[in-house]
Motif scaffolding. Structure first.
Motif, PDB file in Angstrom:
ATOM      1  N   SER A  26      48.057  31.836  48.240  1.00 59.93           N
ATOM      2  CA  SER A  26      47.794  32.948  49.350  1.00 59.93           C
ATOM      3  C   SER A  26      46.680  33.692  48.610  1.00 59.93           C
ATOM      4  O   SER A  26      45.779  34.484  49.013  1.00 59.93           O
ATOM      5  CB  SER A  26      48.838  33.721  49.273  1.00 59.93           C
ATOM      6  OG  SER A  26      49.255  33.999  47.969  1.00 59.93           O
ATOM      7  N   ASN A  27      46.255  33.452  46.932  1.00 56.30           N
ATOM      8  CA  ASN A  27      45.507  34.254  46.044  1.00 56.30           C
ATOM      9  C   ASN A  27      44.992  32.794  44.979  1.00 56.30           C
ATOM     10  O   ASN A  27      45.652  32.358  44.902  1.00 56.30           O
ATOM     11  CB  ASN A  27      45.547  35.209  45.051  1.00 56.30           C
ATOM     12  CG  ASN A  27      46.309  36.786  46.468  1.00 56.30           C
ATOM     13  OD1 ASN A  27      45.311  36.915  46.814  1.00 56.30           O
ATOM     14  ND2 ASN A  27      47.852  36.622  46.160  1.00 56.30           N
ATOM     15  N   THR A  44      38.407  35.348  57.952  1.00 56.41           N
ATOM     16  CA  THR A  44      37.714  36.233  57.513  1.00 56.41           C
ATOM     17  C   THR A  44      38.601  36.375  56.437  1.00 56.41           C
ATOM     18  O   THR A  44      39.479  36.164  56.245  1.00 56.41           O
ATOM     19  CB  THR A  44      38.948  37.727  58.358  1.00 56.41           C
ATOM     20  OG1 THR A  44      38.152  37.414  59.553  1.00 56.41           O
ATOM     21  CG2 THR A  44      39.058  38.922  58.002  1.00 56.41           C
ATOM     22  N   SER A  46      39.962  38.231  52.029  1.00 53.02           N
ATOM     23  CA  SER A  46      39.357  39.522  51.417  1.00 53.02           C
ATOM     24  C   SER A  46      39.155  38.812  49.589  1.00 53.02           C
ATOM     25  O   SER A  46      39.270  37.940  49.557  1.00 53.02           O
ATOM     26  CB  SER A  46      41.260  40.007  51.400  1.00 53.02           C
ATOM     27  OG  SER A  46      41.053  41.152  50.696  1.00 53.02           O
ATOM     28  N   GLU A  51      37.665  43.438  52.805  1.00 50.17           N
ATOM     29  CA  GLU A  51      37.592  42.487  54.169  1.00 50.17           C
ATOM     30  C   GLU A  51      36.270  41.856  54.204  1.00 50.17           C
ATOM     31  O   GLU A  51      35.682  42.528  54.227  1.00 50.17           O
ATOM     32  CB  GLU A  51      38.280  42.885  55.424  1.00 50.17           C
ATOM     33  CG  GLU A  51      38.570  42.437  56.271  1.00 50.17           C
ATOM     34  CD  GLU A  51      39.413  42.310  57.478  1.00 50.17           C
ATOM     35  OE1 GLU A  51      38.908  42.572  58.369  1.00 50.17           O
ATOM     36  OE2 GLU A  51      41.005  42.081  57.639  1.00 50.17           O
ATOM     37  N   GLN A  69      41.379  35.288  49.152  1.00 49.59           N
ATOM     38  CA  GLN A  69      42.317  35.057  49.759  1.00 49.59           C
ATOM     39  C   GLN A  69      41.522  35.073  51.058  1.00 49.59           C
ATOM     40  O   GLN A  69      41.484  35.846  51.721  1.00 49.59           O
ATOM     41  CB  GLN A  69      43.683  36.132  49.507  1.00 49.59           C
ATOM     42  CG  GLN A  69      43.778  37.813  50.379  1.00 49.59           C
ATOM     43  CD  GLN A  69      45.074  38.058  49.883  1.00 49.59           C
ATOM     44  OE1 GLN A  69      44.815  39.514  48.962  1.00 49.59           O
ATOM     45  NE2 GLN A  69      45.872  38.453  50.186  1.00 49.59           N
ATOM     46  N   THR A  71      43.118  37.015  55.352  1.00 50.34           N
ATOM     47  CA  THR A  71      43.997  37.825  55.605  1.00 50.34           C
ATOM     48  C   THR A  71      43.938  37.322  56.735  1.00 50.34           C
ATOM     49  O   THR A  71      45.167  37.995  57.409  1.00 50.34           O
ATOM     50  CB  THR A  71      42.864  38.919  55.806  1.00 50.34           C
ATOM     51  OG1 THR A  71      41.518  38.548  56.898  1.00 50.34           O
ATOM     52  CG2 THR A  71      41.845  39.410  54.840  1.00 50.34           C
ATOM     53  N   ASN A  72      44.099  36.224  58.001  1.00 49.00           N
ATOM     54  CA  ASN A  72      44.815  35.647  58.502  1.00 49.00           C
ATOM     55  C   ASN A  72      45.588  34.037  58.788  1.00 49.00           C
ATOM     56  O   ASN A  72      44.511  33.785  58.427  1.00 49.00           O
ATOM     57  CB  ASN A  72      43.986  35.987  59.975  1.00 49.00           C
ATOM     58  CG  ASN A  72      45.102  35.533  61.236  1.00 49.00           C
ATOM     59  OD1 ASN A  72      46.156  35.519  61.361  1.00 49.00           O
ATOM     60  ND2 ASN A  72      44.333  35.814  62.263  1.00 49.00           N
TER      61      ASN A  72
END
Length: 534
Positions: A26-27, A44, A46, A51, A69, A71-72
């Protein structure tokens, strides 16, 4: 923007698949300075909490210690590479940090298609097997692109005035005076106003008022907030003054604006969204299309309705062309921050839209006061899918599997069960089964080797030869069709391979497009349509 220390040497430490890395964690915490190159599609991200929508050809320079990360995590339809590197100061004779010199810790620019093509060709081998010469070639090519982009003169009059425009866009809901803006530009108030008018054809305060009204229009469209509260939120202390300015600029008072928005000049940046509007009885003023990806049925609908077609290259929004249309509202998703900032100076902008088709239809039904029509459209599409599902289930065996395979310039990807609306139609609404080995990555466009394809051995195979403006997938398709693995597939032996179109199946599974796709699925599975080549 970038560290221009002439004593620095850069050493590439690693090149890896960006999409695969982001889907696994996730990150991503970057221990080294890095370059992110988007070689296909869009997404997209982050980056350090900011963003940023990135598209094909975007190159992002990030400092070490940065955090990235997705975002979607739905619709992971992009490819790219993460190029990590260390820097060494030859004068100090030690490793050193490489700086982007921005407040965000990253910098974004677009590089030419030829550069992306050269990088893709260089990376056709597995990245673990790349020798150091190729890695260094890729790194320095990209660093050169970044360095060439940097401007040497940052104190021109236009740039000083632009700083004040950016300031107004960021602080529009606060008290702003002409003297304050002039001080930011470094000019006297009189000189600043004169130069601002020359560049923007209105005074700074007139510009600020227009910008505030555009933001108020957005809030009226996407929230249920009262106009008196919105007036405060966009920087007007006097509600009556807000109403007068709103009517002067928009042509109707705030309380009537939403009721009349469907009568305005609406610009859709997505043909799929324009389809929904037309189905609801709303005629768009204009729509952005890409010739190679616009199905004939869709083009005919737009032309019959008198919609102006704005033809643009893929992943390119030519802002000036849209400005010339003088839109009253712009609707679109997947926009870069620069594009959004520009559009917000000419009209209200709606960008955050649902991904799911049914939710999107409901959203536009609410927006255009066409709720009953939206419910009826959803009902009709659902009923058609249910009929097709029953017909298919009566025709195929319970252990049959279906795979949607994309053929790209440099390989193959299978489409996850929930990655796009067409996949949701296949696997969720029609109840078709994905091959067992591919069921774990349901939201992604996933890499697929010929060995994995042979192991999956689908009963039915839908092939999409990717159509893009900047590459050709003919060679990959030829390699696939001549391979030993292809010959061993049950779908090939039983003539259950069906070729589908990128422009329809990926881009336009909308109100009319979804019906077209269902017809093609019915013809393929029930009728056995089997083109020999694509």
């Amino acid at each position: 923007m970038l560290d221009s220390n002439p004593n620095l040497l850069a050493h590439c430490t690693e090149i890896k698949d960006l999409a695969k890395s982001l889907s696994k964690q996730s990150n991503m915490h970057l221990d080294n300075a890095s370059l992110l190159l988007v070689t296909d599609g869009q997404t997209t991200l982050s980056i350090n909490g900011h963003e940023e929508h990135v598209i094909f050809g975007h190159l992002i320079a990030v400092e070490n210690g940065s955090v990235i990360q997705l975002t979607n995590t739905n619709h992971l339809d992009f490819s790219g590479y993460l190029i990590s590197f260390n820097t060494y100061d030859t004068k100090m004779k030690s490793l050193c940090n490489w700086r982007v010199n921005t407040t965000t810790g990253y910098y974004v620019q677009r590089v030419p298609e030829t550069v992306v093509a050269d990088i893709r060709i260089s990376l056709t081998e597995l990245t673990e097997q790349l020798n150091i010469t190729i890695k260094q070639f890729i790194l320095y090519n990209l660093l050169k692109e970044l360095q060439q982009e940097q401007q040497t003169d940052e104190t021109t009059l236009e740039q000083r005035i632009e700083r004040t425009v950016t300031y107004m866009q960021q602080k529009y809901n606060q008290m702003i005076t002409r003297d304050e803006l002039a001080a930011i530009a470094g000019y006297s108030p009189w000189y600043y106003s004169r130069k601002f008018i020359e560049l923007y054809h209105k005074t700074p305060i007139e510009y600020l008022i227009s910008y505030r009204i555009f933001r108020a229009q957005e809030m009226l469209l996407i929230t249920n907030d009262l106009s008196k509260h919105i007036a405060k939120k966009v920087g007007f202390d006097d509600v009556q003054y807000f109403s007068r300015q709103f009517k002067r600029i928009v042509g109707s008072p705030p309380k009537q604006f939403k009721k009349t928005i469907a009568e305005g000049r609406i610009c859709f940046l997505s043909p799929a969204h324009a389809e929904i509007a037309i189905a609801l009885g709303i005629i768009p003023h204009c729509v952005v299309v890409t010739s190679s990806l616009t199905p004939n049925y869709q083009k005919n609908i737009f032309l019959e309705m008198g919609v102006t077609l704005l033809e643009m290259p893929q992943y390119v929004i030519q802002q000036d062309i849209i400005v010339q249309q003088q839109p009253d509202l712009i609707i679109g998703v997947n926009l870069t921050e620069d594009t959004k900032r520009h559009f917000r100076t000419i009209a209200p902008l709606i960008t955050r839209l649902p991904d799911d088709l049914n939710l999107l239809i409901r959203y536009f039904g609410e927006l255009f006061n066409k709720r009953s029509q939206a419910i009826q459209i959803i009902h009709e599409l659902t009923a058609q899918a249910d009929i097709l599902k029953n017909n298919i289930q009566n025709h195929i065996t319970s252990d049959s599997t279906v795979l949607y395979l994309r053929v790209e310039e440099l390989g193959y990807r299978y489409v996850g069960e929930s990655s796009i609306d067409t996949a949701i139609l296949l696997y969720k609404e029609l109840g078709l089964q994905m091959p067992e080995i591919f069921r774990t990555n349901e939201k992604s466009f996933n890499m697929c080797s010929l060995q994995q394809l042979e192991e999956a051995n689908p009963t039915y195979l839908f092939i999409e030869k990717r159509i893009m403006d900047y590459y050709n997938a003919d060679l990959s398709l030829s390699i696939l069709q001549k391979s030993e693995q292809w010959a061993n597939l049950d779908a090939v032996k039983n003539k259950r391979v069906f070729y589908v179109d990128t422009g329809l199946w990926i881009n336009n599974c909308s109100v009319f497009g979804k019906r077209k796709i269902m017809q093609q699925i019915e013809q393929s599975i029930l009728g056995g349509v089997y083109p020999e080549t694509q």
